[in-house]
Structure formats: C-alpha cells, structure tokens
Write a protein that holds these residues in place. Structure first.
Motif, PDB file in Angstrom:
ATOM      1  N   LYS A   1      44.796  41.839  47.361  1.00  0.00           N
ATOM      2  CA  LYS A   1      44.126  41.242  48.525  1.00  0.00           C
ATOM      3  C   LYS A   1      44.765  41.688  49.838  1.00  0.00           C
ATOM      4  O   LYS A   1      44.172  41.506  50.907  1.00  0.00           O
ATOM      5  CB  LYS A   1      44.181  39.715  48.426  1.00  0.00           C
TER       6      LYS A   1
ATOM      7  N   TYR B   1      42.274  43.366  35.554  1.00  0.00           N
ATOM      8  CA  TYR B   1      42.988  43.714  36.790  1.00  0.00           C
ATOM      9  C   TYR B   1      42.146  43.393  38.028  1.00  0.00           C
ATOM     10  O   TYR B   1      40.932  43.615  38.055  1.00  0.00           O
ATOM     11  CB  TYR B   1      43.342  45.206  36.780  1.00  0.00           C
ATOM     12  N   ARG B   2      42.808  42.860  39.035  1.00  0.00           N
ATOM     13  CA  ARG B   2      42.179  42.613  40.333  1.00  0.00           C
ATOM     14  C   ARG B   2      42.864  43.460  41.402  1.00  0.00           C
ATOM     15  O   ARG B   2      44.089  43.551  41.448  1.00  0.00           O
ATOM     16  CB  ARG B   2      42.255  41.129  40.714  1.00  0.00           C
TER      17      ARG B   2
ATOM     18  N   SER C   1      34.806  36.629  43.300  1.00  0.00           N
ATOM     19  CA  SER C   1      34.362  38.022  43.274  1.00  0.00           C
ATOM     20  C   SER C   1      32.868  38.131  42.978  1.00  0.00           C
ATOM     21  O   SER C   1      32.173  39.001  43.517  1.00  0.00           O
ATOM     22  CB  SER C   1      35.165  38.796  42.220  1.00  0.00           C
TER      23      SER C   1
ATOM     24  N   ASN D   1      34.371  43.217  36.725  1.00  0.00           N
ATOM     25  CA  ASN D   1      33.110  42.937  37.410  1.00  0.00           C
ATOM     26  C   ASN D   1      32.521  44.205  38.023  1.00  0.00           C
ATOM     27  O   ASN D   1      31.299  44.423  37.978  1.00  0.00           O
ATOM     28  CB  ASN D   1      33.326  41.894  38.502  1.00  0.00           C
TER      29      ASN D   1
ATOM     30  N   GLY E   1      40.782  41.727  46.239  1.00  0.00           N
ATOM     31  CA  GLY E   1      40.743  40.769  45.146  1.00  0.00           C
ATOM     32  C   GLY E   1      39.630  40.993  44.143  1.00  0.00           C
ATOM     33  O   GLY E   1      39.396  40.143  43.272  1.00  0.00           O
ATOM     34  N   ALA E   2      38.942  42.129  44.240  1.00  0.00           N
ATOM     35  CA  ALA E   2      37.806  42.392  43.337  1.00  0.00           C
ATOM     36  C   ALA E   2      38.282  42.590  41.907  1.00  0.00           C
ATOM     37  O   ALA E   2      39.292  43.249  41.648  1.00  0.00           O
ATOM     38  CB  ALA E   2      37.034  43.622  43.800  1.00  0.00           C
ATOM     39  N   SER E   3      37.554  42.007  40.964  1.00  0.00           N
ATOM     40  CA  SER E   3      37.837  42.178  39.536  1.00  0.00           C
ATOM     41  C   SER E   3      37.303  43.527  39.072  1.00  0.00           C
ATOM     42  O   SER E   3      36.129  43.839  39.260  1.00  0.00           O
ATOM     43  CB  SER E   3      37.166  41.052  38.749  1.00  0.00           C
TER      44      SER E   3
END
Length: 400
Positions: free
Chosen positions: A115, A111-112, A71, A172, A167-169
């Motif tokens: 995808k 949490y992600r 990510s 982040n 799939g991004a955190s």
C-alpha cells in the motif's frame, strides 16, 4: 432389451450424531464423499472449508458476488463486474497444496501489492509479473505460469493507467484478467483455476452479474452496498434490518430479481445436504436467496437442509433471536419460489452448540416454525468460543 425405467423411492433413516463409521469412511475415501452444498460468502467458512477437504472432495460452494468493499470494490467500480475476492478465497481454501505447483500458486494468489509504494513502482512490478520476471511468478511451474502471465496481460490491457493497485490482491487481478479473456464470463475462469490448484470441491457465484445489495433498516435508513451492512469498513448498523434486495445500479434505485441459471439449480437439486452456514447473516447467506428460483431448487432437492447459526457476534443480526433468524431464512427462501412451498422442504434442522443457552431457550419457538433443533457439543476447548470445524463437519456428514 431396453433398460427398465429407474424407480425412485423415499427412505426414512435414523442417524447417529456424529457417526464414527461414516466419518471414517469419508476420511478414507474423500473422493467419494457427499455433495454438501453451502450458501455462503466472505471468510467465515474458510477454516471449515480447509478441513472439509479431508472428508469430501465433492462439496459445493455457492458464493455471493455482491461484495463492495476492499480490493473487490476497486475492481467492480473500474470494470462493472461481479466481485471475485470471496470466490478466490474459497478456491484457495479448497486447494490441495500437496500437488506440485500449488504452494507457489497459493503464495501468488494470496499476495497483496504494498500500500506504500508509488503507482509507478506498482505498475512496474505488475509488468514484471506479466513478463514472468518477478520471483513470485517465476517460481510457478509451467503451464500454470503461462496461463497466469496471459491473464495478467489481459488485466493490464484493460485497466486504466491510473488504476489504484495499492493493496490489490494478485489473485483478484489474475481472475479479473481471465474474466476479460473469456469475454466477461466468470465460470470458465473459476473452472480453470480450480483445476490448476486441484480445488477439492466446486465453487460458483450464485449469479454472474454486477449487482448491488440494498438494505432497508427498521428506522427508515437505506444502505446501498454490502460493505455498509457488515460493520467491517463502516460503523455497525444502529437499527435492525427490515428488508434487503438487489439493485442493478450503484445508487440502488433500480430493483431487480435475477433468475437462477439452470446449471446452478442442478447443483442445488443434486446435493446430498444443503447448509445455510455461519457467516454474515444477510450479506453472506440471505443474499444468495435473493435470486429467483433458489427456493424452488432447494424444495426440489430430496436431502436434509440445515442452518448453522453464528456463535459469535454478527452486527447484521441486530435485534434478532434464533427464531427470528430461522423465520427470516424461510421468508426469503419462500420469496425466491415461483409457487407456495411447505417450509419443511426449505429448512428442516438448526444445528447449534449445546452450550448456547440463549439460542436453546428459543428452541420451542423454532419448532413451532416446523424446524427441529439439534443441540450438540460443537465447541471444543481449542476452538472456544467459536465452533470447532471438525465437529461441525462430522455432524454434517452424519446428516448427509
């Protein structure tokens, strides 16, 4: 009458390893615990950090912001910013989950996004989070919820419509939004979120810059990007690392030697113990030492300096024995100094498990480098074959 000038003297002391009395004191009052400083990055120190908060709330974690995988890679490519994933991981490892709101923030940060969802669905989900309509955000109490929503709003305003959210955190994305909110300054964002989750320690990047790790292998191969060195997203390196440096461009052609900021140098000089810990040898530990001035700050710190080698297999250490790793640490520390420095001011001890026969066989070579080897029972029945975090911490406390 003016105060008398403070005097500084140097004391030599004998310590027990571990020291049950010191361990008990730290457990009783972790808020008064020692300032143990780690040069690290990645996830190898997560379990140790989670246990460390039981003994000290004053640890310092200097993190490499050069991660180019997962990510973090997507964010860096889109926004030309330092990697925030390892910073987020360490903040959450140090978080006090007993404080009201912390479990909910931890869940959100960890949490992600799926995808398998379509880009449109993911964008809608993120918009709902920014409005506070999503359950994950709605469970977070105010004022923390408002801060999180605000930062998600900043992220959405700055991110292109085709930004890949698969799939991004969430942690982040929230930190990235704060990065833009504070005009591309990462330190205020880290400070704010550390306070929000009551992180029991200080987390800072070694430098606030968008730079790239470049590795030159012994066979002439040139690898640009931290992810190409770790063996997690690509094949393991087939030749030992000959040298690494930082570059200012994604192609890795513009070599740079960034300078250490005064505030980070103050953290190093004020430490009670400096640790080069377990983790990917080059991309997590040595990468921190590529910043000019790190060696000078370490040399100026009047505290023990200890290296804890990896117990398991690290692809980055291809062809290296314990003495080679110690010599490499000293070489890069020396490079980051402005003038020549005695090795003993940069590294004094290697702490390793007494069952590591291969490493212990090199003890004489290590001592010839001016570094003492401490062998101790660091692997427990429960942790085998890896180091037991509590045993490692108890030995570090005795040395601090």
């Amino acid at each position: 009458m003016p105060d008398k000038a403070l005097r500084k003297i140097v004391l030599t002391r004998t310590v027990n390893l571990p020291d049950p009395v010191r361990t008990a004191m730290c457990r009783r009052s972790p808020e008064l615990g020692p300032r143990i400083l780690f040069f690290s990055g990645g996830s190898a120190l997560r379990r140790l950090s989670q246990k460390l908060v039981d003994y000290t709330h004053n640890s310092i974690h200097l993190i490499t912001p050069f991660d180019s995988g997962g990510s973090s890679a997507v964010l860096r490519k889109a926004f030309r910013m330092p990697a925030v994933g390892d910073i987020r991981n360490r903040i959450m490892a140090l978080a006090d989950r007993s404080v009201k709101g912390n479990p909910e923030i931890f869940e959100l940060f960890a949490y992600r996004l799926p995808k398998t969802e379509t880009p449109e669905k993911l964008r809608e989900r993120l918009e709902a989070m920014a409005r506070g309509a999503d359950p994950l955000v709605r469970r977070v109490p105010d004022p923390m919820r408002k801060i999180i929503r605000s930062n998600l709003g900043f992220f959405m305003d700055r991110s292109p419509k085709d930004f890949d959210l698969r799939g991004a955190s969430m942690g982040n994305l929230i930190l990235t939004g704060g990065y833009f909110n504070y005009k591309r300054q990462i330190d205020p964002v880290i400070y704010l979120f550390s306070r929000l989750v009551e992180a029991r320690g200080v987390v800072r990047p070694i430098i606030n810059a968008d730079m790239h790790l470049v590795a030159e292998l012994a066979d002439g191969t040139r690898l640009v990007g931290q992810h190409r060195l770790t063996g997690k997203e690509t094949a393991h390196i087939a030749s030992p690392v000959a040298d690494i440096h930082l570059a200012d461009d994604p192609a890795g052609f513009i070599s740079v030697e960034p300078k250490l900021k005064a505030k980070v140098a103050d953290h190093i000089r004020g430490a009670d113990l400096i640790c080069y810990p377990i983790g990917s040898f080059y991309s997590s530990v040595v990468a921190n030492l590529l910043v000019k001035g790190v060696g000078d700050a370490v040399a100026a710190a009047e505290c023990p300096k200890v290296y804890i080698p990896n117990r398991g297999h690290d692809p980055e250490e291809l062809g290296m024995g314990l003495a080679d790793k110690v010599a490499t640490l000293l070489r890069y520390l020396g490079r980051s100094c402005g003038t020549a420095v005695e090795p003993k001011r940069l590294l004094q001890f290697v702490l390793l498990d007494c069952g590591d026969r291969e490493a212990l066989a090199e003890a004489a070579r290590v001592r010839r480098l001016g570094v003492e080897v401490i062998d101790a029972p660091l692997v427990s029945e429960k942790s085998a074959p890896y180091l037991d975090p509590r045993r490692v911490i108890e030995h570090l406390l005795a040395l601090a």
